[in-house]
Write a protein that holds these residues in place. Structure first.
Motif, PDB file in Angstrom:
ATOM      1  N   UNK A   1       0.729  -1.222   0.045  1.00 44.85           N
ATOM      2  CA  UNK A   1      -0.015  -0.118  -0.059  1.00 44.85           C
ATOM      3  C   UNK A   1       0.743   1.155   0.008  1.00 44.85           C
ATOM      4  N   UNK A   2       2.145   1.296   0.917  1.00 43.39           N
ATOM      5  CA  UNK A   2       2.574   2.698   0.613  1.00 43.39           C
ATOM      6  C   UNK A   2       4.021   2.285   0.531  1.00 43.39           C
ATOM      7  N   UNK A   3       4.413   2.637  -0.472  1.00 39.02           N
ATOM      8  CA  UNK A   3       5.952   2.070  -1.001  1.00 39.02           C
ATOM      9  C   UNK A   3       7.065   3.213  -0.750  1.00 39.02           C
ATOM     10  N   UNK A   4       6.424   4.440  -1.264  1.00 35.41           N
ATOM     11  CA  UNK A   4       7.690   5.196  -1.352  1.00 35.41           C
ATOM     12  C   UNK A   4       7.725   6.044  -0.240  1.00 35.41           C
ATOM     13  N   UNK A   5       7.284   5.798   0.896  1.00 37.46           N
ATOM     14  CA  UNK A   5       7.476   6.850   2.037  1.00 37.46           C
ATOM     15  C   UNK A   5       8.857   6.982   2.564  1.00 37.46           C
ATOM     16  N   UNK A   6       9.713   6.079   2.236  1.00 29.69           N
ATOM     17  CA  UNK A   6      10.875   5.958   2.487  1.00 29.69           C
ATOM     18  C   UNK A   6      11.759   6.801   1.711  1.00 29.69           C
ATOM     19  N   UNK A   7      11.432   7.330   0.515  1.00 23.16           N
ATOM     20  CA  UNK A   7      12.224   8.487  -0.121  1.00 23.16           C
ATOM     21  C   UNK A   7      11.595   9.582   0.131  1.00 23.16           C
ATOM     22  N   UNK A   8      12.397  10.226   1.009  1.00 23.80           N
ATOM     23  CA  UNK A   8      12.136  11.280   1.893  1.00 23.80           C
ATOM     24  C   UNK A   8      12.454  12.518   0.695  1.00 23.80           C
ATOM     25  N   UNK A   9      13.423  12.357  -0.088  1.00 21.02           N
ATOM     26  CA  UNK A   9      13.960  13.484  -0.977  1.00 21.02           C
ATOM     27  C   UNK A   9      13.389  13.279  -2.398  1.00 21.02           C
ATOM     28  N   UNK A  10      12.491  12.267  -2.633  1.00 18.76           N
ATOM     29  CA  UNK A  10      11.867  12.323  -3.940  1.00 18.76           C
ATOM     30  C   UNK A  10      11.212  13.334  -4.384  1.00 18.76           C
TER      31      UNK A  10
ATOM     32  N   UNK B   1       3.021   8.944  -0.391  1.00 17.34           N
ATOM     33  CA  UNK B   1       3.306   9.985   0.329  1.00 17.34           C
ATOM     34  C   UNK B   1       4.795  10.266   0.577  1.00 17.34           C
ATOM     35  N   UNK B   2       5.167  11.491   0.075  1.00 15.32           N
ATOM     36  CA  UNK B   2       6.508  11.798   0.352  1.00 15.32           C
ATOM     37  C   UNK B   2       6.536  13.405   0.313  1.00 15.32           C
ATOM     38  N   UNK B   3       7.248  13.969   1.241  1.00 18.88           N
ATOM     39  CA  UNK B   3       7.224  15.250   1.510  1.00 18.88           C
ATOM     40  C   UNK B   3       7.819  16.157   0.542  1.00 18.88           C
ATOM     41  N   UNK B   4       8.623  15.847  -0.572  1.00 18.34           N
ATOM     42  CA  UNK B   4       9.299  16.883  -1.257  1.00 18.34           C
ATOM     43  C   UNK B   4       8.876  16.521  -2.705  1.00 18.34           C
ATOM     44  N   UNK B   5       7.874  15.625  -3.001  1.00 25.95           N
ATOM     45  CA  UNK B   5       7.609  15.174  -4.406  1.00 25.95           C
ATOM     46  C   UNK B   5       7.209  16.548  -5.261  1.00 25.95           C
ATOM     47  N   UNK B   6       7.634  16.764  -6.380  1.00 22.73           N
ATOM     48  CA  UNK B   6       7.037  17.984  -7.172  1.00 22.73           C
ATOM     49  C   UNK B   6       6.501  17.670  -8.443  1.00 22.73           C
ATOM     50  N   UNK B   7       6.941  16.646  -9.045  1.00 30.89           N
ATOM     51  CA  UNK B   7       6.148  15.825 -10.262  1.00 30.89           C
ATOM     52  C   UNK B   7       5.804  14.541 -10.283  1.00 30.89           C
ATOM     53  N   UNK B   8       4.678  14.234 -10.537  1.00 29.41           N
ATOM     54  CA  UNK B   8       4.190  12.870 -10.313  1.00 29.41           C
ATOM     55  C   UNK B   8       3.388  12.730 -11.642  1.00 29.41           C
ATOM     56  N   UNK B   9       3.963  11.533 -12.420  1.00 28.83           N
ATOM     57  CA  UNK B   9       3.202  11.207 -13.671  1.00 28.83           C
ATOM     58  C   UNK B   9       2.985   9.663 -13.560  1.00 28.83           C
ATOM     59  N   UNK B  10       1.628   9.654 -13.670  1.00 28.64           N
ATOM     60  CA  UNK B  10       1.212   8.154 -13.691  1.00 28.64           C
ATOM     61  C   UNK B  10       0.670   7.984 -15.243  1.00 28.64           C
ATOM     62  N   UNK B  11       1.320   7.085 -15.893  1.00 35.80           N
ATOM     63  CA  UNK B  11       0.764   6.813 -17.201  1.00 35.80           C
ATOM     64  C   UNK B  11       0.445   5.508 -17.357  1.00 35.80           C
ATOM     65  N   UNK B  12      -0.760   5.236 -18.146  1.00 37.36           N
ATOM     66  CA  UNK B  12      -1.202   3.876 -18.407  1.00 37.36           C
ATOM     67  C   UNK B  12      -1.137   2.903 -17.138  1.00 37.36           C
TER      68      UNK B  12
ATOM     69  N   UNK C   1      -0.218  12.018  -0.830  1.00 37.38           N
ATOM     70  CA  UNK C   1      -0.309  13.130   0.135  1.00 37.38           C
ATOM     71  C   UNK C   1       1.111  13.659  -0.156  1.00 37.38           C
ATOM     72  N   UNK C   2       1.420  14.702  -0.691  1.00 32.88           N
ATOM     73  CA  UNK C   2       2.604  15.270  -1.192  1.00 32.88           C
ATOM     74  C   UNK C   2       2.502  16.987  -1.013  1.00 32.88           C
ATOM     75  N   UNK C   3       2.864  17.269  -0.001  1.00 23.88           N
ATOM     76  CA  UNK C   3       2.571  18.946   0.120  1.00 23.88           C
ATOM     77  C   UNK C   3       3.472  19.822  -0.665  1.00 23.88           C
ATOM     78  N   UNK C   4       4.415  19.243  -1.607  1.00 26.28           N
ATOM     79  CA  UNK C   4       5.345  20.165  -2.546  1.00 26.28           C
ATOM     80  C   UNK C   4       4.952  19.958  -3.909  1.00 26.28           C
ATOM     81  N   UNK C   5       3.666  18.999  -4.144  1.00 23.98           N
ATOM     82  CA  UNK C   5       3.441  18.435  -5.395  1.00 23.98           C
ATOM     83  C   UNK C   5       2.812  19.546  -6.314  1.00 23.98           C
ATOM     84  N   UNK C   6       3.653  19.858  -7.517  1.00 28.27           N
ATOM     85  CA  UNK C   6       3.236  21.038  -8.253  1.00 28.27           C
ATOM     86  C   UNK C   6       2.453  20.437  -9.497  1.00 28.27           C
ATOM     87  N   UNK C   7       3.050  19.174 -10.080  1.00 25.79           N
ATOM     88  CA  UNK C   7       2.301  18.954 -11.375  1.00 25.79           C
ATOM     89  C   UNK C   7       1.963  17.478 -11.286  1.00 25.79           C
TER      90      UNK C   7
END
Lengths: 167, 328
Positions: free
Chosen positions: B183-192, B212-223, B246-252
């Motif tokens: 369910x929640x894989x990327x939470x260890x990647x704090x700088x992603x 849920x990653x605190x620094x995530x800016x761009x998220x692309x999920x295709x197909x 849950x990504x407070x820095x997400x822009x795109x």
């Protein structure tokens, strides 16, 4: 044409073969060597001619074309998009290996990281799958091994030559 | 070749030209060799005495067994003899290369577990920054890498992503053809900062998937494939799959996937641009009468939740009316 800024400043560059180039400031500032020239000579007059004793006119014209396009891509927020790739592919398509080498030497001297990365990548792509003789000619390397020495090296590196199948 | 060079004009004669090429800084030569398939870099050892050791300075390694020893894709089938040659080659390279840091490792296609462990341990030891591979079973120690910034994984066939994920220093992650099973894989990647999921799927058992990653800016999920036959075919339907971002820095955010997929992203307050495209699977039309209305109301709910976004596009394929909204 870059339409940044109102009073557009022009930088004058003089090549090894004596040609004078007039380049828009944002484009010229892509050249680390020009940038640091003006950083070090803050009071340089606007019509100061920056000498480039290691670059001749032909590669410089090519470099200006490339940097101009990329400055505009960045200004339009198109960096990293398909149109950049398309431009790069078109740009390099017509260039001979000889021209590429000239460009890489000039880009290295002028210290333009983005262009240097692109050119080295292009060279790497052109050289893979090529024979040793081709690569030797490409870099203009003189083979200073005696046949015995070359044989010894080939033997030492025999594990890298297994199943060679070059173009 | 020299004769050809002379035909190019410019006040310089060919001898001068060769001198200048001899002056090509070693760092550039090493850079060029680093970008080639490593077997071609190594083979430059026979060019001249000076070149004999150039290749050992490469900052990156590029091992690909299916190109090893031949033109690309000329012999696609796996053969024992070739595999042995490839493995021998890789081991030699790791032994002979100068012990510099490793900028990038591309490693494709060895079924030999011991060789893989050897390569990944080498990469760990040489503080690798970027890894491109088709393998996912890293040795456990490798997951603890504190230097790996970029990871791109594209296996030959759909692989299940193990957890925990590790890789605390990652800033860019690209996963292709991966089954996201926990369910929640990327939470260890704090700088992603950049996350790309291409052609991935949710495991059947996953009801809620968290990113849920605190620094995530761009998220692309295709197909993205959401395999959920129960939803379409059974009368006692299960809940729709839920993707919680849950990504407070997400822009795109760019999301393209199959419906039904609900999205919850109430922690993303600084979003600039969102593009969501849902494609209900073709078989759904035969089994549910009101799916279209349901789909539209889900989309509307999403649009409400995202009303603070500067630039928003939501569309549903297959639907005749595509539901688009643009909020400034």
């Amino acid at each position: 044409m870059s339409k940044l800024g109102q009073a557009k400043r022009i930088i004058f560059l003089k090549t090894a073969d004596g040609q004078l180039f007039e380049v828009d400031e944002p484009v010229a500032m892509e050249f680390e060597i020009v940038k640091s020239f003006f950083d070090e000579n803050e009071d340089a007059a606007d019509d100061t001619v920056v000498p480039l004793p290691n670059v001749s006119a032909e590669p410089l014209a090519g470099i200006i074309e490339f940097c101009k396009a990329h400055v505009e891509f960045r200004a339009n927020g198109a960096a990293g998009k398909d149109e950049v790739k398309k431009f790069n592919a078109e740009y390099i398509k017509e260039k001979s290996n000889e021209q590429l080498k000239e460009l890489i030497l000039a880009a290295n001297y002028l210290n333009i990281k983005e262009m240097l990365d692109f050119l080295t990548e292009t060279i790497a792509n052109r050289l893979k799958n090529k024979s040793v003789e081709y690569v030797r000619a490409f870099f203009g390397i003189e083979n200073d091994f005696t046949p015995q020495e070359e044989e010894a090296v080939r033997k030492e590196y025999e594990w890298a030559f297994e199943g060679v199948d070059e173009d | 070749m020299e004769g050809q060079q002379q035909t190019r004009k410019k006040g310089k004669n060919s001898a001068e030209m060769l001198d200048r090429l001899g002056d090509l800084p070693d760092s550039i030569i090493h850079h060029i060799l680093s970008l080639m398939p490593t077997e071609y870099a190594v083979r430059t050892c026979v060019l001249s005495k000076k070149w004999r050791h150039h290749w050992t300075h490469v900052h990156s390694l590029n091992f690909k067994w299916d190109t090893f020893g031949g033109a690309y894709y000329s012999r696609p089938r796996y053969s024992r003899g070739r595999a042995n040659k490839f493995e021998r080659f890789v081991r030699h390279v790791l032994r002979c290369r100068q012990p510099f840091k490793l900028r990038r490792l591309k490693f494709h296609g060895s079924r030999n577990l011991r060789l893989r462990n050897r390569v990944f341990n080498y990469a760990l030891l040489h503080r690798v920054k970027e890894l491109v591979t088709d393998i996912y079973d890293f040795p456990p120690r490798f997951l603890e890498s504190q230097t790996l910034r970029t990871l791109k994984v594209k296996p030959l066939y759909m692989l299940r992503l193990p957890s925990p994920f590790g890789f605390a220093a990652l800033t860019t992650l690209q996963l292709e053809r991966i089954r996201l099973a926990s369910a929640d894989i990327f939470s260890s990647c704090l700088k992603l900062e950049d996350l790309l999921l291409i052609d991935c799927s949710f495991g059947v058992a996953v009801e809620v998937f968290n990113i849920s990653t605190p620094q995530l800016i761009n998220l692309t999920i295709s197909d993205l494939t959401v395999t959920d036959y129960d939803y379409w075919f059974k009368s006692n339907r299960r809940n729709k799959k839920l993707l919680v971002i849950s990504a407070p820095s997400l822009k795109v955010l760019y999301l393209r996937g199959t419906y039904p997929l609900l999205l919850s992203m109430n922690k993303c307050k600084v979003l600039d641009k969102v593009s969501i495209q849902m494609c209900p699977p073709a078989y759904c039309r035969h089994n549910r009468d009101n799916w279209k209305q349901e789909c539209i109301s889900d989309i509307q709910r999403m649009a409400e939740e995202l009303s603070h976004v500067k630039w928003l596009t939501i569309s549903v394929d297959v639907c005749e009316e595509s539901n688009k909204a643009k909020v400034v």
